[in-house]
Design an enzyme around this catalytic site. Sequence first.
Site, PDB file in Angstrom:
ATOM      1  N   GLY A   1       0.798  -1.225   0.000  1.00  9.17           N
ATOM      2  CA  GLY A   1       0.000   0.000   0.000  1.00  9.17           C
ATOM      3  C   GLY A   1       0.831   1.276   0.000  1.00  9.17           C
ATOM      4  O   GLY A   1       0.348   2.338   0.415  1.00  9.17           O
TER       5      GLY A   1
ATOM      6  N   HIS B   1      11.238   0.691  -0.467  1.00 10.71           N
ATOM      7  CA  HIS B   1      10.929  -0.681  -0.050  1.00 10.71           C
ATOM      8  C   HIS B   1      12.113  -1.261   0.725  1.00 10.71           C
ATOM      9  O   HIS B   1      12.107  -2.451   1.062  1.00 10.71           O
ATOM     10  CB  HIS B   1      10.649  -1.574  -1.260  1.00 10.71           C
ATOM     11  CG  HIS B   1       9.346  -1.302  -1.949  1.00 10.71           C
ATOM     12  ND1 HIS B   1       8.193  -0.993  -1.274  1.00 10.71           N
ATOM     13  CD2 HIS B   1       9.012  -1.291  -3.265  1.00 10.71           C
ATOM     14  CE1 HIS B   1       7.216  -0.809  -2.139  1.00 10.71           C
ATOM     15  NE2 HIS B   1       7.685  -0.977  -3.356  1.00 10.71           N
TER      16      HIS B   1
ATOM     17  N   THR C   1      -8.131  10.133  -2.116  1.00 11.44           N
ATOM     18  CA  THR C   1      -7.117   9.068  -2.165  1.00 11.44           C
ATOM     19  C   THR C   1      -7.736   7.678  -2.114  1.00 11.44           C
ATOM     20  O   THR C   1      -7.013   6.691  -1.929  1.00 11.44           O
ATOM     21  CB  THR C   1      -6.105   9.219  -0.998  1.00 11.44           C
ATOM     22  OG1 THR C   1      -6.823   9.224   0.235  1.00 11.44           O
ATOM     23  CG2 THR C   1      -5.290  10.486  -1.117  1.00 11.44           C
TER      24      THR C   1
END
Length: 348
Positions: A71, A158, A276
């Site tokens: 996400g 990440h 969003t």
Amino acid sequence: MLLASGHTAEALQGEELEHQVRDFKGYNNGLVRLNPGRWLFPTDYTKLADKLYDYKFRESDVVVMTWPKCGTTWMQEIVWTMRNNPDLDNPQAMVPTHNRVPFLELDILLNSQNIPPLGEDSELMKAFRYRCPHKDPKDGILMQITEVSPDPRTIKTHLPFSLLNPHLLDTAKVIYVARNPKDVVVSYHHHSRLIKFHDFSSSLDQFVQYFVDDDLVFGPYWMHLKEAWEKREHPNLHFVNYEDLKQNNMVEMRKINEFLGTNLTEEQLQKVAKYTNFSEMKTREETQSDPKKTIVFNTDIVTSSGGFYRKGKAGDWKEHLTPEMEAKIDQWTQQKTKDLGSSFRFSS
Ligand code: PPS
């Protein structure tokens, strides 16, 4: 090879490498394993590893950190909008989210043999030449774009804490998003077939095996989560579950507002939440660009299974995982969550 982070990086070899490059055509420059931690990256990671580790964040930065498919894009849009567009009137918002929120280590996936868009006339390279004149792309296109991005910056990564600057949390704010691993594996499988950097060509069953064996790029899912979970009490870290953000959206939006110190009113928060949500973000992306035309997507996968904005649901795994795959992930989860303590949970 010894890295500044203290990890050793060793090239994958033999059968292990053969399997990877057979199933992931995008990893044709090979892969490296980092220890401790068993982190797995394309070989290009080693060229930038020390620069990424030394990367100096600023006090006004907000770093959105997640394992892939948890996400990130949703959270980066929430953070950017709360900070830069609370009344939804900033024309910058029309720029696609990945151009407003730099993905710090993207270069490690841009294998030059595989990705024609890195040629001089590519969109990314043109943006780099314009924004970073006289700089060398070999020093990290995205890292240098991040460097010249105006404050306040929202940055996507990440990478786990152990591969980033150890002073990160003393300097900047970090929002970590965790997601139920069953939805993560389904989403990452789709993504790895969709995106040519990975170009995965085998089954979901095989992909689940890679996942539980810690053999997917970006490394062990649980180790990544554990590093963040252990720091969850740090005042500069905010820990969010994708599922909570989905189910109790406004509750989580208020917490993010408080963490960021953005002081948005309830009315502004409602607007940001709507702006969003999945369908609005998907519609915006589809009107901003045509995924079928982009060079980084496998267009047959877009047609058969959808683009980047696939489902955006919690619990979609129920439509995809067989009872055997589910049992395999459950068993693995049970074993790994012991390390996280009793307060750790995923809803759904
Ligand atoms: S990436 O490529 O690793 O950065 O992907 P990431 O952004 O982390 O995760 C992509 C998944 O998040 C879903 N998504 C959303 N869900 C809910 N609401 C919003 N606004 C939203 N935006 C993106 C996206 O669809 C991917 O999940 P799946 O399950 O594949 O749909």
